[in-house]
Design a protein around this motif. Structure first.
Motif, PDB file in Angstrom:
ATOM      1  N   PHE A 188       0.834  -1.205   0.000  1.00 16.45           N
ATOM      2  CA  PHE A 188       0.000   0.000   0.000  1.00 16.45           C
ATOM      3  C   PHE A 188       0.872   1.259   0.000  1.00 16.45           C
ATOM      4  CE2 PHE A 188       0.733  -1.483   4.317  1.00 16.45           C
ATOM      5  CZ  PHE A 188       1.151  -0.356   4.979  1.00 16.45           C
ATOM      6  N   PHE A 189       0.207   2.402  -0.097  1.00 17.82           N
ATOM      7  CA  PHE A 189       0.892   3.699  -0.018  1.00 17.82           C
ATOM      8  C   PHE A 189       0.334   4.488   1.168  1.00 17.82           C
ATOM      9  CE2 PHE A 189       0.921   2.467  -4.459  1.00 17.82           C
ATOM     10  CZ  PHE A 189       2.231   2.706  -4.836  1.00 17.82           C
TER      11      PHE A 189
ATOM     12  N   VAL B 196       1.355   8.429   2.794  1.00 16.63           N
ATOM     13  CA  VAL B 196       2.250   9.593   2.738  1.00 16.63           C
ATOM     14  C   VAL B 196       1.810  10.601   3.777  1.00 16.63           C
ATOM     15  CG1 VAL B 196       3.061  11.488   1.272  1.00 16.63           C
ATOM     16  CG2 VAL B 196       2.723   9.224   0.273  1.00 16.63           C
TER      17      VAL B 196
ATOM     18  N   GLU C 163       5.321   8.697   4.877  1.00 16.20           N
ATOM     19  CA  GLU C 163       5.568   7.327   5.334  1.00 16.20           C
ATOM     20  C   GLU C 163       5.910   7.279   6.826  1.00 16.20           C
ATOM     21  OE1 GLU C 163       6.769   8.652   2.576  1.00 16.20           O
ATOM     22  OE2 GLU C 163       6.063   7.370   0.948  1.00 16.20           O
TER      23      GLU C 163
ATOM     24  N   GLU D  40      -2.206  10.604   3.750  1.00 21.24           N
ATOM     25  CA  GLU D  40      -2.972  10.210   2.563  1.00 21.24           C
ATOM     26  C   GLU D  40      -2.634   8.750   2.290  1.00 21.24           C
ATOM     27  OE1 GLU D  40      -2.639  12.771  -0.824  1.00 21.24           O
ATOM     28  OE2 GLU D  40      -4.088  11.603  -1.975  1.00 21.24           O
TER      29      GLU D  40
ATOM     30  N   LEU E 149      -3.446   5.094   0.236  1.00 19.43           N
ATOM     31  CA  LEU E 149      -4.017   4.436  -0.941  1.00 19.43           C
ATOM     32  C   LEU E 149      -3.768   2.946  -0.799  1.00 19.43           C
ATOM     33  CD1 LEU E 149      -2.699   6.807  -3.775  1.00 19.43           C
ATOM     34  CD2 LEU E 149      -5.045   6.626  -2.983  1.00 19.43           C
TER      35      LEU E 149
ATOM     36  N   ILE F  83      12.068   4.412  -0.830  1.00 20.07           N
ATOM     37  CA  ILE F  83      11.436   5.354   0.108  1.00 20.07           C
ATOM     38  C   ILE F  83       9.958   5.509  -0.233  1.00 20.07           C
ATOM     39  CG2 ILE F  83      13.537   6.626   0.676  1.00 20.07           C
ATOM     40  CD1 ILE F  83      12.624   8.843  -1.255  1.00 20.07           C
ATOM     41  N   THR F  84       9.527   4.895  -1.307  1.00 17.47           N
ATOM     42  CA  THR F  84       8.119   4.944  -1.722  1.00 17.47           C
ATOM     43  C   THR F  84       7.418   3.637  -1.363  1.00 17.47           C
ATOM     44  OG1 THR F  84       8.848   4.158  -3.890  1.00 17.47           O
ATOM     45  CG2 THR F  84       8.484   6.518  -3.665  1.00 17.47           C
ATOM     46  N   GLY F  85       6.111   3.711  -1.239  1.00 24.31           N
ATOM     47  CA  GLY F  85       5.322   2.503  -0.994  1.00 24.31           C
ATOM     48  C   GLY F  85       5.193   1.681  -2.264  1.00 24.31           C
TER      49      GLY F  85
ATOM     50  N   PRO G 281      -2.505  18.269  -5.533  1.00 28.08           N
ATOM     51  CA  PRO G 281      -2.534  17.989  -4.089  1.00 28.08           C
ATOM     52  C   PRO G 281      -2.851  16.520  -3.792  1.00 28.08           C
ATOM     53  CG  PRO G 281      -3.867  19.928  -4.602  1.00 28.08           C
ATOM     54  CD  PRO G 281      -3.462  19.323  -5.912  1.00 28.08           C
TER      55      PRO G 281
ATOM     56  N   ILE H  61      -2.817  12.532  -4.406  1.00 29.11           N
ATOM     57  CA  ILE H  61      -1.820  11.620  -4.987  1.00 29.11           C
ATOM     58  C   ILE H  61      -2.375  10.918  -6.227  1.00 29.11           C
ATOM     59  CG2 ILE H  61      -0.482   9.508  -4.582  1.00 29.11           C
ATOM     60  CD1 ILE H  61      -0.056  10.455  -1.723  1.00 29.11           C
TER      61      ILE H  61
ATOM     62  N   GLN I 126       4.833   6.817  -5.701  1.00 32.02           N
ATOM     63  CA  GLN I 126       5.011   8.251  -5.461  1.00 32.02           C
ATOM     64  C   GLN I 126       5.109   8.534  -3.972  1.00 32.02           C
ATOM     65  OE1 GLN I 126       2.058  11.987  -5.817  1.00 32.02           O
ATOM     66  NE2 GLN I 126       2.178  10.816  -7.714  1.00 32.02           N
ATOM     67  N   THR I 127       5.940   9.521  -3.637  1.00 36.08           N
ATOM     68  CA  THR I 127       5.961  10.019  -2.267  1.00 36.08           C
ATOM     69  C   THR I 127       6.090  11.539  -2.305  1.00 36.08           C
ATOM     70  OG1 THR I 127       6.953   9.790  -0.064  1.00 36.08           O
ATOM     71  CG2 THR I 127       8.483   9.831  -1.928  1.00 36.08           C
ATOM     72  N   ARG I 128       5.898  12.124  -1.152  1.00 40.02           N
ATOM     73  CA  ARG I 128       6.054  13.570  -1.005  1.00 40.02           C
ATOM     74  C   ARG I 128       6.884  13.820   0.225  1.00 40.02           C
ATOM     75  NH1 ARG I 128       0.845  15.745  -3.247  1.00 40.02           N
ATOM     76  NH2 ARG I 128       0.616  14.436  -5.074  1.00 40.02           N
ATOM     77  N   LYS I 129       7.992  14.525   0.064  1.00 40.71           N
ATOM     78  CA  LYS I 129       8.875  14.841   1.185  1.00 40.71           C
ATOM     79  C   LYS I 129       9.518  16.197   0.936  1.00 40.71           C
ATOM     80  CE  LYS I 129      10.247  10.031   1.988  1.00 40.71           C
ATOM     81  NZ  LYS I 129       9.306   9.786   3.061  1.00 40.71           N
TER      82      LYS I 129
END
Lengths: 98, 260
Positions: free
Chosen positions: A40-41, A43, A45, A77, A79, B76-78, B103, B105, B147-150
């Motif tokens: 899963f995702f 963010v 993390e 968030e 997913l 570092i991403t899911g 905004p 994902i 995708q990630t956001r940092k």
């Protein structure tokens, strides 16, 4: 006692959980510790890592609701993972275990 | 007016360096020291990457990887485990304040993956976005993305499958307990495709030619779909140094690889 659970609830990715609970295995059993893994995702993390710790002490039957609340509170968030998905996996185990 | 993006083609590297460079680019763009960046790269030796939230030993046969000389790295991403072999990998980094950063994902996937879908179309492959994070062609997965956001930036990376060897893939990836190996391999074969499979004329191409041809199309696809003005460049010395440092201290460390 330790539960090793795996499932792919509707709308979720593959989810795995390791949960240490106070016996006996009933819906009101308290979670001593848990780890949620899968493809899963979430963010950010790192906030998910903290969320896992905050779920300790809750009961099995409250896990999904508490999870969704913490996701909102912590601005995560997600997913591919939901509280209802986690509940579905736990319900299946409770059904098998009781 | 087109959005100016830096274009990097960094060639083939070890898994830890590849992930180190993606993170170094993220930090560099976050600090305003580099333009938003689109990078294309490959993996040598082949590698398995696992998602940030995956358990290493549940997904990967680490001993088999070691024996076969296949790198293992945690992203570092899911997302899920990926066997990186015959593929083009890309990463895209941009500030969250950029007009191309949505905004939400899922909206961001939809927008940014437009570049890959357009690139595949230029190659002659009709493909579409398959939420959450895939692109499919003929109903089968041809690209997986994460995708990630940092640090106020968005990083998305993913693969475009050039050729697939599912049998080899499952010498290093674990088979879920509820499935038999044969059944799983048949399942995956029925759900995954590749550029080589979609374009019969590419059958006779060498891997190097197919890799280069695909990157050319993807560059045009990203430029067209996202209205990018791509400026060919190389990573800065500072980015390369940070990538090496992250490769050694983070992405090669057992603490990170076995985080879950």
């Amino acid at each position: 006692m330790r539960l090793e659970l795996v499932g792919k609830p509707e709308g979720c990715k593959l989810l795995r959980m390791t949960i240490d609970v106070e016996p006996p295995l009933v819906p009101s059993s308290r979670i001593r510790s848990l780890s949620i893994r899968g493809d899963f995702f979430a963010v950010p993390e790192e906030a998910f890592d903290e969320l896992e710790h905050k779920l300790e002490g809750t009961t099995l039957e409250e896990l999904g609701k508490k999870f969704d609340g913490l996701v909102r509170q912590n601005g995560l968030e997600c997913l591919g993972i939901t509280g209802s998905g986690l509940d579905e996996i736990i319900q299946k185990e409770l059904h098998n275990g009781i | 007016m087109a959005y100016e993006f830096r274009l990097l083609e960094t060639g083939f590297h070890r898994a830890a360096f590849n992930m180190g460079l993606d993170e170094a680019l993220l930090r560099s763009v976050a600090e305003g020291r580099s333009l938003p960046t689109l990078r294309f790269y490959g993996w040598a030796p082949p590698a398995v990457s696992i998602g940030y939230f995956q358990g290493l030993h549940e997904e990967v046969d680490a001993a088999a990887c070691k024996t076969a000389g296949i790198d293992v790295v945690r992203r570092i991403t899911g997302g899920g485990a990926v066997f990186h072999h015959h593929e083009v990998t890309y990463s895209i980094v941009l500030p969250l304040s950029h007009p191309l950063a949505r905004p939400n994902i899922l909206d961001s996937y939809r927008l940014l993956l437009g570049g890959i879908i357009e690139g595949l179309s230029i190659l002659g492959i009709e493909a579409e976005f398959a939420p959450i994070n895939d692109i499919i062609a003929g109903g089968k997965k041809i690209s997986g993305n994460a995708q990630t956001r940092k640090l106020g930036c968005l990083l998305q990376h993913g693969t475009i499958i050039l050729d697939v060897d599912v049998d080899r893939m499952f010498t290093v990836l674990k088979v879920p307990q509820e499935k038999t190996r044969g059944k799983l391999i048949e399942d995956i074969k029925s759900r995954v495709t590749s550029i080589k499979h979609c374009l019969p004329q590419s059958e006779s191409m060498s891997f190097e030619t197919l890799y280069a041809t695909t990157i050319q199309s993807l560059k045009k696809g990203f430029a067209k779909a996202l209205n990018l003005a791509l400026v060919s460049s190389v990573p800065t010395e500072a980015e390369l140094q940070l990538a090496e440092q992250l490769a050694q201290e983070k992405f090669s460390s057992q603490t990170w690889i076995t985080l879950r």
